[in-house]
Design a protein around this motif. Structure first.
Motif, short mmCIF file in Angstrom:
data_model
loop_
_atom_site.label_atom_id
_atom_site.label_comp_id
_atom_site.label_asym_id
_atom_site.label_seq_id
_atom_site.Cartn_x
_atom_site.Cartn_y
_atom_site.Cartn_z
N UNK A 157 0.81 -1.21 0.00
CA UNK A 157 0.00 0.00 0.00
C UNK A 157 0.84 1.26 0.00
N UNK A 158 2.15 1.13 -0.13
CA UNK A 158 3.04 2.28 -0.16
C UNK A 158 3.28 2.70 -1.61
N UNK A 159 3.60 3.97 -1.79
CA UNK A 159 3.80 4.52 -3.14
C UNK A 159 5.28 4.79 -3.39
N UNK A 160 5.74 4.39 -4.55
CA UNK A 160 7.13 4.63 -4.96
C UNK A 160 7.33 6.10 -5.23
N UNK A 161 8.42 6.65 -4.73
CA UNK A 161 8.73 8.07 -4.89
C UNK A 161 10.07 8.20 -5.60
N UNK A 162 10.04 8.80 -6.78
CA UNK A 162 11.25 8.91 -7.61
C UNK A 162 12.37 9.67 -6.91
N UNK A 163 12.05 10.72 -6.14
CA UNK A 163 13.08 11.49 -5.44
C UNK A 163 13.75 10.63 -4.35
N UNK A 164 12.95 9.85 -3.63
CA UNK A 164 13.52 8.94 -2.62
C UNK A 164 14.40 7.90 -3.29
N UNK A 165 13.96 7.45 -4.47
CA UNK A 165 14.74 6.46 -5.21
C UNK A 165 16.09 7.06 -5.62
N UNK A 166 16.10 8.29 -6.11
CA UNK A 166 17.34 8.95 -6.49
C UNK A 166 18.28 9.06 -5.29
N UNK A 167 17.72 9.37 -4.12
CA UNK A 167 18.53 9.47 -2.89
C UNK A 167 19.09 8.09 -2.53
N UNK A 168 18.27 7.04 -2.60
CA UNK A 168 18.73 5.68 -2.29
C UNK A 168 19.84 5.27 -3.25
N UNK A 169 19.68 5.61 -4.54
CA UNK A 169 20.71 5.29 -5.53
C UNK A 169 21.99 6.07 -5.25
N UNK A 170 21.84 7.33 -4.87
CA UNK A 170 23.01 8.15 -4.54
C UNK A 170 23.76 7.55 -3.35
#
Length: 190
Positions: A157-170
């Motif tokens: 039920x959680x939504x993927x967030x592109x900005x959080x993904x970029x931070x995780x990748x960084x």
């Protein structure tokens, strides 16, 4: 220790916790704020604290060959015992696996999912024996990443967030660079 205690606390609060292979793109569950633990790490911890032989004997008693990976045998024994004083971790609500290490891992994680009756989210990485990667392979893997994200969104039920993904990748890239720097120091003799 904090990762395990955080996952145990999350499970006690009723949050979903996953078991994740070490080579699954962890940036995906990280972006979704999911708690994951690593059966390979648990198996190594159990073995390092003296419980490996006991756990392997349990899995071999269940019919698993002593020819398969000891990490898998320890983990499969944990599935039966449901506890290990050397290193407990919460049972999974979902399993994340990527097959770019070995075939044993695929079967091991399929078995975990079956034994716990939980979803297995698998990412298949095609073998590549050249330096160049064909665009079709990139599209194939990307489609699996997108599917894994969708499956986890639906499950949690959680939504993927592109900005959080970029931070995780960084963070992952920074960590990888730091590891390479550490490895570079191996050229020096103290």
């Amino acid at each position: 220790a904090k990762a395990y205690s955080d996952a145990m606390e999350a499970k006690e609060r009723g949050e979903l916790v996953g078991w994740c292979s070490s080579n699954f793109p962890v940036e995906i569950p990280e972006t979704l704020g999911l708690y994951v633990v690593y059966p390979e790490n648990q198996a190594a911890g159990i073995a390092a604290r003296g419980g490996g032989e006991r756990m392997c004997n349990i899995s071999e008693g269940e019919g698993y060959s002593n020819d398969i990976c000891a990490y898998a045998r320890v983990s499969l024994a944990y599935m039966k015992a449901k506890e290990a004083p050397e290193q407990d971790m919460p049972l999974p609500d979902f399993v994340l696996c990527c097959n770019n290490i070995c075939n044993c891992m695929t079967k091991w994680y399929e078995n975990i999912a079956r034994m716990c009756n939980v979803p297995l989210i698998m990412i298949d990485i095609p073998y590549n024996n050249t330096v160049d990667v064909h665009d079709d392979n990139v599209k194939y893997v990307r489609a699996q990443f997108d599917k894994a994200i969708k499956q986890l969104e639906e499950l949690t039920g959680k939504k993927f967030d592109e900005k959080k993904f970029e931070k995780a990748c960084s963070n992952a890239n920074r960590t990888a660079q730091a590891w390479l720097k550490v490895c570079d120091y191996l050229q020096y003799k103290p």
